[in-house]
Design an enzyme around this catalytic site. Sequence first.
Site, PDB file in Angstrom:
ATOM      1  N   MET A 116       0.851  -1.190   0.000  1.00 39.17           N
ATOM      2  CA  MET A 116       0.000   0.000   0.000  1.00 39.17           C
ATOM      3  C   MET A 116       0.887   1.240   0.000  1.00 39.17           C
ATOM      4  SD  MET A 116      -2.393  -1.494   3.060  1.00 39.17           S
ATOM      5  CE  MET A 116      -3.478  -0.068   3.147  1.00 39.17           C
ATOM      6  N   GLY A 168       2.388   4.612   4.151  1.00 38.21           N
ATOM      7  CA  GLY A 168       2.833   3.449   3.383  1.00 38.21           C
ATOM      8  C   GLY A 168       3.001   2.190   4.215  1.00 38.21           C
ATOM      9  N   SER A 169       2.550   1.048   3.700  1.00 34.56           N
ATOM     10  CA  SER A 169       2.517  -0.159   4.519  1.00 34.56           C
ATOM     11  C   SER A 169       2.207  -1.375   3.657  1.00 34.56           C
ATOM     12  CB  SER A 169       1.465   0.010   5.615  1.00 34.56           C
ATOM     13  OG  SER A 169       0.299   0.612   5.077  1.00 34.56           O
ATOM     14  N   ARG A 170       1.911  -2.513   4.315  1.00 34.32           N
ATOM     15  CA  ARG A 170       1.665  -3.761   3.600  1.00 34.32           C
ATOM     16  C   ARG A 170       0.651  -4.609   4.351  1.00 34.32           C
ATOM     17  NH1 ARG A 170       6.670  -7.567   3.060  1.00 34.32           N
ATOM     18  NH2 ARG A 170       5.491  -9.251   4.017  1.00 34.32           N
TER      19      ARG A 170
END
Length: 218
Positions: free
Chosen positions: A101, A187-189
């Site tokens: 993301m 921002g990430s996952r």
Amino acid sequence: MPHSQTSAPRDSLAGVRLARGASPWLLPTVATAAVSLVRARRSGAARAVAVPATALAAGMLWFFRDPEREIAQGRVISPADGVVQSIMPWKDGRTRVAIFMSPLNVHVNRAPLSGTVTSVEHIPGGFVPAFNKESENNERVVWHFDTELGDIEMIQIAGAVARRIVPYIPSGTKVEQGDRIGLIRFGSRVDLYLPEGVEVAVEVGQKTVAGVTRIDRD
């Protein structure tokens, strides 16, 4: 019909639907932009602040947006907006689908299946970029859902900028597919583990939309 979740109310600003928990970040930013714009006509210093403050406020509004979605049909749907970063067979027979993301994506995550949340575990860790392999040791929240396919594991992983994961619901909560379950700031996952025997329908590099993109194949 559009699917909504009444158990996780959202913040709002000027009619824009915002992610639950956005107010502590948004209100000071928007207030600074508004005050600097009002004072800009009389103050050079205020004019200098007005442009970046307004840009930051607009960026925050975009980041914390939480649009309604027409929830798709299918056994497993995407829990996150983003891009499929990897699809990896796991030793226990499951398949991990990792979705990256970016800060431009909607960061509200949704339940991939209907069921009951059996655990929500916060695990401290680092903050390397979410697209980095080492991000598996990052700050994360591990979810387990009891579903018609059995136990489904989903992991929210913080990135280099994202320093806060906000679960919306506790263990024991019953969820419908597509319900909002949490937020990762910036921002990430998100990693989703599909049970053995479930075929993946997405490909690496494919864009996903939370609640809309189907992850499994019949």
